[in-house]
Design a protein around this motif. Structure first.
Motif, PDB file in Angstrom:
ATOM      1  N   VAL A 251      11.344  -0.388  -0.859  1.00 10.16           N
ATOM      2  CA  VAL A 251      11.336  -0.275  -2.319  1.00 10.16           C
ATOM      3  C   VAL A 251      11.768   1.142  -2.681  1.00 10.16           C
ATOM      4  O   VAL A 251      11.321   2.112  -2.051  1.00 10.16           O
ATOM      5  CB  VAL A 251       9.934  -0.582  -2.895  1.00 10.16           C
ATOM      6  N   CYS A 252      12.664   1.244  -3.660  1.00  7.67           N
ATOM      7  CA  CYS A 252      13.200   2.544  -4.050  1.00  7.67           C
ATOM      8  C   CYS A 252      12.958   2.765  -5.548  1.00  7.67           C
ATOM      9  O   CYS A 252      13.201   1.870  -6.359  1.00  7.67           O
ATOM     10  CB  CYS A 252      14.701   2.569  -3.727  1.00  7.67           C
ATOM     11  N   VAL A 253      12.455   3.944  -5.898  1.00  2.69           N
ATOM     12  CA  VAL A 253      12.216   4.276  -7.302  1.00  2.69           C
ATOM     13  C   VAL A 253      13.194   5.373  -7.715  1.00  2.69           C
ATOM     14  O   VAL A 253      13.222   6.448  -7.108  1.00  2.69           O
ATOM     15  CB  VAL A 253      10.767   4.757  -7.537  1.00  2.69           C
ATOM     16  N   MET A 254      14.002   5.069  -8.727  1.00  2.00           N
ATOM     17  CA  MET A 254      14.971   6.035  -9.231  1.00  2.00           C
ATOM     18  C   MET A 254      14.468   6.479 -10.602  1.00  2.00           C
ATOM     19  O   MET A 254      14.582   5.750 -11.575  1.00  2.00           O
ATOM     20  CB  MET A 254      16.330   5.329  -9.343  1.00  2.00           C
TER      21      MET A 254
ATOM     22  N   ASP B 205       0.858  -1.177   0.000  1.00  2.00           N
ATOM     23  CA  ASP B 205       0.000   0.000   0.000  1.00  2.00           C
ATOM     24  C   ASP B 205       0.893   1.225   0.000  1.00  2.00           C
ATOM     25  O   ASP B 205       1.242   1.758   1.043  1.00  2.00           O
ATOM     26  CB  ASP B 205      -0.901  -0.048   1.257  1.00  2.00           C
ATOM     27  N   PRO B 206       1.318   1.668  -1.208  1.00  2.00           N
ATOM     28  CA  PRO B 206       2.296   2.756  -1.259  1.00  2.00           C
ATOM     29  C   PRO B 206       1.720   4.052  -0.698  1.00  2.00           C
ATOM     30  O   PRO B 206       0.772   4.608  -1.243  1.00  2.00           O
ATOM     31  CB  PRO B 206       2.602   2.902  -2.759  1.00  2.00           C
ATOM     32  N   VAL B 207       2.255   4.477   0.435  1.00  2.00           N
ATOM     33  CA  VAL B 207       1.926   5.796   0.962  1.00  2.00           C
ATOM     34  C   VAL B 207       3.037   6.738   0.527  1.00  2.00           C
ATOM     35  O   VAL B 207       3.934   6.347  -0.198  1.00  2.00           O
ATOM     36  CB  VAL B 207       1.741   5.767   2.495  1.00  2.00           C
TER      37      VAL B 207
ATOM     38  N   SER C 135       4.032  -2.238 -10.831  1.00  2.00           N
ATOM     39  CA  SER C 135       2.713  -1.629 -11.065  1.00  2.00           C
ATOM     40  C   SER C 135       2.290  -0.761  -9.888  1.00  2.00           C
ATOM     41  O   SER C 135       1.609   0.246 -10.072  1.00  2.00           O
ATOM     42  CB  SER C 135       1.642  -2.708 -11.279  1.00  2.00           C
ATOM     43  N   ALA C 136       2.695  -1.135  -8.699  1.00  2.00           N
ATOM     44  CA  ALA C 136       2.265  -0.390  -7.507  1.00  2.00           C
ATOM     45  C   ALA C 136       2.967   0.966  -7.377  1.00  2.00           C
ATOM     46  O   ALA C 136       2.384   1.913  -6.867  1.00  2.00           O
ATOM     47  CB  ALA C 136       2.513  -1.229  -6.250  1.00  2.00           C
TER      48      ALA C 136
END
Ligand code: MD6
Ligand code: FE
Length: 203
Positions: A164-167, A2-4, A94-95
């Motif tokens: 989880v890390c988004v670059m 549940d990405p906050v 996707s999340a």
């Protein structure tokens, strides 16, 4: 999952504890299945030294390195195509992204006690408008984040199991690396160590 609101460290978006222990367990089982078909190996750097991190991949492409340089390959060094990226891992992409395209490489990095990853850019892909998404499992790793030039100032953050890390965006070509592992800090892996998955769109 549940990405906050993520932490934003110089454009790197960090979702602490995005994955529950149960989700981490499922992903780990799936990754063990991948590694059974595509065993971990130590790529040789362009300088002729084996990397301290064990690697393998899933997807249409796998990341590879030897004396001729860094690149993506269609097959594992054992000559077989890479296994498919598990659904459990695809769901994370996707999340946390709104990309229409699915990733075509999931690079698996395995760190034992003394392994590290020097400061680098992820620039072997063709289109930098797609982000790279990373998933940490097992022992904590000290993640160093810099700017788009090697000499830029850096700062560090511990990545823990389930983070989880988004670059993406302005951070897509930023330098980053893993300085060290807090060996034994997580009970997820039987023999300790750290697994990092990075999802990429390659071509
Ligand atoms: C690691 N990660 O966490 C190494 N690359 O073990 C990476 O090199 C990385 O975390 C691109 C985007 C996110 C990352
Ligand atoms: Fe990287």
């Amino acid at each position: 999952m549940d990405p906050v609101k993520p932490l934003n460290l110089r454009g790197f978006l960090i979702y602490k504890s995005l994955l529950s222990p149960a989700e981490q367990g499922v992903i780990l089982d799936d990754i063990r299945g991948v590694i059974k078909q595509a065993p971990l190996f130590s790529p040789i750097t362009a300088w002729g030294k084996p990397m301290s991190v064990g690697m393998s991949s899933a997807g249409r492409y796998g990341w590879y390195s030897d004396r001729s340089g860094y690149r993506y390959e269609r097959k594992h060094p054992n000559g077989t195509p890479w296994p498919a990226i598990p659904q459990s891992v695809m769901r994370i992409w996707s999340a946390v992204t709104d990309c229409a395209r699915a990733p075509d490489c999931c690079l698996i990095n395995h760190y034992t006690e003394k392994a590290r990853m020097g400061l680098h850019q992820d620039n072997d892909e063709q289109d930098f408008s797609f982000p790279v998404v990373s998933v940490s499992l097992g022992d904590e790793g000290l993640f160093r984040i810099g700017g788009t030039e090697r000499k830029d100032k850096t700062e560090s953050i511990w990545l823990s199991s389930g983070d989880v890390c988004v670059m993406g965006g302005s951070a897509r070509l930023a330098y980053h690396g893993i300085d060290r592992i807090r060996f034994g800090s997580s009970a997820l892996l039987r023999n300790n160590g750290r697994i990092n998955l990075t999802l990429r769109v390659v071509d």
